[in-house]
Design an enzyme around this catalytic site. Structure first.
Site, PDB file in Angstrom:
ATOM      1  NE  ARG A  68      21.026 -21.049  39.791  1.00 55.14           N
ATOM      2  CZ  ARG A  68      20.320 -21.289  40.879  1.00 55.14           C
ATOM      3  NH1 ARG A  68      20.809 -20.960  42.059  1.00 55.14           N
ATOM      4  NH2 ARG A  68      19.145 -21.857  40.827  1.00 55.14           N
ATOM      5  CG  HIS A  70      18.515 -15.776  32.471  1.00 58.74           C
ATOM      6  ND1 HIS A  70      19.087 -17.023  32.473  1.00 58.74           N
ATOM      7  CD2 HIS A  70      18.894 -15.198  33.633  1.00 58.74           C
ATOM      8  CE1 HIS A  70      19.796 -17.188  33.566  1.00 58.74           C
ATOM      9  NE2 HIS A  70      19.690 -16.089  34.300  1.00 58.74           N
ATOM     10  CE1 TYR A  75      19.944   7.985  35.350  1.00 60.71           C
ATOM     11  CE2 TYR A  75      20.569   6.384  37.037  1.00 60.71           C
ATOM     12  CZ  TYR A  75      19.828   7.483  36.644  1.00 60.71           C
ATOM     13  OH  TYR A  75      18.971   8.077  37.526  1.00 60.71           O
TER      14      TYR A  75
END
Length: 749
Positions: free
Chosen positions: A39, A85, A129
């Site tokens: 991570r 993931h 968007y």
């Protein structure tokens, strides 16, 4: 008693005793390792954390190459989350957004279309968007991934495969930097210039034992996407790159803009890395309102595409360097970017590395990728050559091959037996089309066979020679250096280096405080306050019950106060830090670490060039420079060494050439000032000898002008040098009884 109570219906067999300490250690360690490995820390080879690696790889799998069209970010995030993931979509999108921000990443890996946030700190638009695809840098990181260049592992659902590391043809770790907080460790790597890193890597190939000093001939220092000026010296930066730990002071880039008639304004064109412009302006505005920036009149944001902050000075006489130094001290116009080169060495071991170690491991990875790609290509060539040699045998014996295929029941076995073919060769011959039997095809096969044979020899030669492998790696790095050279818009160095101007710290301190007149008031019980304005009548001051005025004097908010206690300690407080005049102020002991058995002896505004004569009640004393009395901490500074019952009693300014000392026995001694030593700390020397009692008062004066004192009625008496002859002597003598008319108090005033 003593029997264990079992849960109903459970029975003793269902309980498994666990040592809590051991269980916590094991499970917390597993969590810590997971955080460190999967991570928070980047891999030294490709400079990526797992989430970034998965984003880039998923985009490649989706065909989002630099020359293709953009796709919705939501689709990419879904692909990453579904296949590689299994974490929150927002976390994945945030990581993707950062890879696209040219003010956050020096060499963006994602080419974003739409609102991806800005340097003001505004967030990106929602993923539905915006649209994304890979950049050329990301494609470089993936170059050769289909050629068995890196290891793959199964994905979380065991339905697909993902790379454990990318081939990494771009020096991404240092070029783009990284930040991360793991468990018990963190990483912080600022961005650097890719062309400089390639130069350093090429030098390391030529001289594998090159030191960090050698490499810093090529890597000047960090190169932030937002520019700015690094004001650290070379020695500090060298130490940081040697140890892998340190930091860089980055300042905004500014210039003065002439407004005519002697007027000017300051224009800030670049701000430090990771500083939000809007927050920076808010901070400056807050300081203006709090009157902490007396040299600045206003700040305006006139930014469009480029940054343009306008700083308006209070007046045209303000020194721009002094104004900017005060802003650098109080705001994020100067920021410290930490360096902590803590990375996963070869993808396994977290380690803090030096600059040469990071580049060496990247080069070792590039060589391994080259070897694996070469072996992969060699295997493919060998498979093809096997087929081509089978085809050539078929052409040389074409009639017999056709006969076997037409007449034999087991043509494959017959072909293998007749021409000593392998299973693969026989199968390929059987699958040949009739149109391939023309003469031209035979010529093309021979041509391809010769070409592949030549390539095979070259690859075998490469794999057998370490020097040829390094030459190939160097050629690849040279190509990257050319594509990202400092002549290109993306590759040009943005951050420059300079020495911070040598400015007077005292002047900077003054520049950060609004100069206002105040009256400093200290009570007998050590309560302190700063009242606005200069008060002439101290009789109007009020105090708590049982308390009274100890000392009061005028000053300004820009002054430093020196407070001397009976324990021989000196404390320093900025007059701007004093509590206001409303009420009775605050106890001095809340502001400094003053012992309860000590009281305030005196206080005054600090004058660096002044000297003081300090004395104890038993008659010891010395001269001390006021600059030696300034203390930078709450603990203060021990000036005079005294132990109870002795205490510091007198602290007077030094002037003239003689000292007059009066004891409690009303005897006076006058001696030359030169007989007193000047020290920064000590017990002092004897000023006057007493059979009993101690010192009463001291005055420094010029002998030629005579000695003056004030009687109880306020009349001033002066004795000339001639009249004082009988009291003249050497230090540590007893002296003689005071002249007639001297006050009964035993004080000069």
């Amino acid at each position: 008693m003593g029997q264990s109570i079992l849960p109903p219906g459970g029975g003793g067999d269902d309980i498994e005793p666990v040592d809590l300490k051991k269980a916590l250690e094991e499970r917390y360690l597993a969590y810590a390792l997971s955080t460190i490995m999967h991570r928070a820390l980047p891999d030294v080879r490709d400079g990526l954390k797992p989430v970034h690696r998965r984003i880039v790889y998923a985009m490649r799998e989706m065909g989002l190459r630099p020359n293709s069209s953009h796709k919705k970010s939501a689709k990419i995030v879904g692909e990453v989350m579904g296949n590689f993931h299994p974490h929150g979509d927002q976390a994945i999108y945030d990581a993707l957004v950062r890879l696209a921000q040219d003010f956050a990443v020096r060499y963006p890996l994602v080419d974003g279309q739409g609102n991806f946030g800005n340097i003001d700190g505004d967030n990106a638009a929602a993923m539905r968007y915006t649209e994304s695809k890979m950049t050329a840098v990301a494609e470089l990181l993936l170059e050769g991934i289909d050629e068995d260049s890196v290891d793959f592992r199964t994905t979380y659902d065991e339905e697909g495969r993902e790379p454990t590391v990318l081939p990494g043809a771009f020096p991404n770790l240092l070029a783009n930097g990284a930040t991360g907080i793991a468990v018990g460790m963190a990483t912080s790597i600022p961005p650097h210039n890719a062309a400089e890193l390639c130069e350093a890597a090429l030098h390391l190939i030529r001289k594998p034992g090159a030191s960090v000093e050698d490499l810093m001939e090529y890597v000047e220092g960090p190169d932030f996407p937002t520019g700015g000026i690094v004001v650290d010296d070379k020695a500090t930066m060298l130490e940081a790159y040697k140890t892998g730990r340190g930091g860089f002071r980055v300042r905004a880039r500014w210039e003065t803009e002439d407004l005519g008639r002697g007027g000017y304004q300051i224009i800030v064109t670049e701000i430090p890395y990771q500083v939000q412009k809007s927050r920076l302006i808010e901070k400056v505005a807050e300081l203006l309102i709090a009157r902490r920036l007396p040299l600045l009149d206003d700040i305006r944001d006139e930014s469009a595409e480029d940054i343009r902050l306008v700083l308006v000075p209070k007046n045209r006489t303000v020194d721009p360097t002094l104004l900017m130094e005060s802003l650098f001290k109080l705001t994020d116009l100067e920021s410290r970017v930490p360096l902590n080169l803590n990375v996963l060495s070869m993808g396994r071991v977290p380690r803090v590395m030096a600059l040469n170690e990071v580049l060496s491991e990247w080069l070792a990875h590039r060589r391994e990728v080259l070897e694996r790609r070469s072996r992969h290509r060699l295997a493919a060539i060998e498979r093809r050559l096997e087929l081509l040699s089978g085809f050539l045998i078929a052409y040389l014996n074409l009639d017999e091959v056709i006969r076997i295929i037409r007449e034999e029941d087991e043509p494959k076995q017959e072909l293998m037996k007749a021409f000593e073919l392998s299973d693969i060769q026989a199968e390929a011959i059987l699958n040949m089309r009739l149109r391939s039997l023309r003469k031209l095809e035979e010529l093309e096969i021979r041509k391809e066979f010769d070409s592949l044979s030549s390539e095979k020899a070259e690859i075998e030669e490469l794999l057998a020679s370490e020097s040829k492998q390094w030459a190939a790696v160097a050629w690849e790095i040279g190509d990257v250096r050319k594509n990202f050279s400092k002549e290109t818009d993306l590759g040009r160095r943005r951050t420059t280096f300079a020495d911070a101007p040598v400015a007077d710290l005292e002047a900077i301190h003054q520049a950060m405080i609004e100069k206002e007149p105040i009256t400093i008031v200290i009570s007998d019980k050590a309560w302190i306050r700063g009242m606005k304005g200069h008060i002439s009548d101290y009789s109007s001051l009020t105090f708590k019950d049982g308390d009274k005025l100890k000392i009061a004097f005028p000053g300004h908010t820009t002054d430093k106060l020196v407070i001397v206690t009976t324990g021989g300690k000196a404390y320093t407080i900025g007059a701007d830090k004093l509590p206001g005049g409303r009420g009775h102020g605050e106890p001095l002991r809340l502001m400094v670490d003053m012992d309860n058995d000590q009281a305030v002896l005196t206080a005054f505004n600090h004058e660096p060039d002044r000297k003081l004569l300090i004395a104890s009640n038993i008659g010891n004393g010395f001269v001390v420079s006021e600059s030696d009395m300034v203390a930078n901490t709450r603990k203060g500074k021990q000036i005079m060494n005294v132990s109870l019952p002795a205490e510091t009693k007198i602290c007077v300014p030094v002037s003239g050439d003689h000292v007059a000392v009066i004891g409690q026995n009303r005897k006076m001694l006058i001696f030359p000032l030169t007989q007193l030593p000047e020290m920064s700390r000590g017990k002092g020397v004897r000023l006057q000898r007493y059979k009993d009692g101690g010192i009463s008062d001291i005055r420094c004066f010029t002998l030629a002008e005579g000695l003056s004192w004030e009687d109880s009625a306020g009349r001033v008496h002066t004795r000339s040098a001639e009249e004082l002859r009988e009291w003249m002597g050497d230090r540590a003598q007893a002296g003689r009884t005071v002249p007639k008319g001297f006050p009964r108090s035993g004080k000069f005033s």
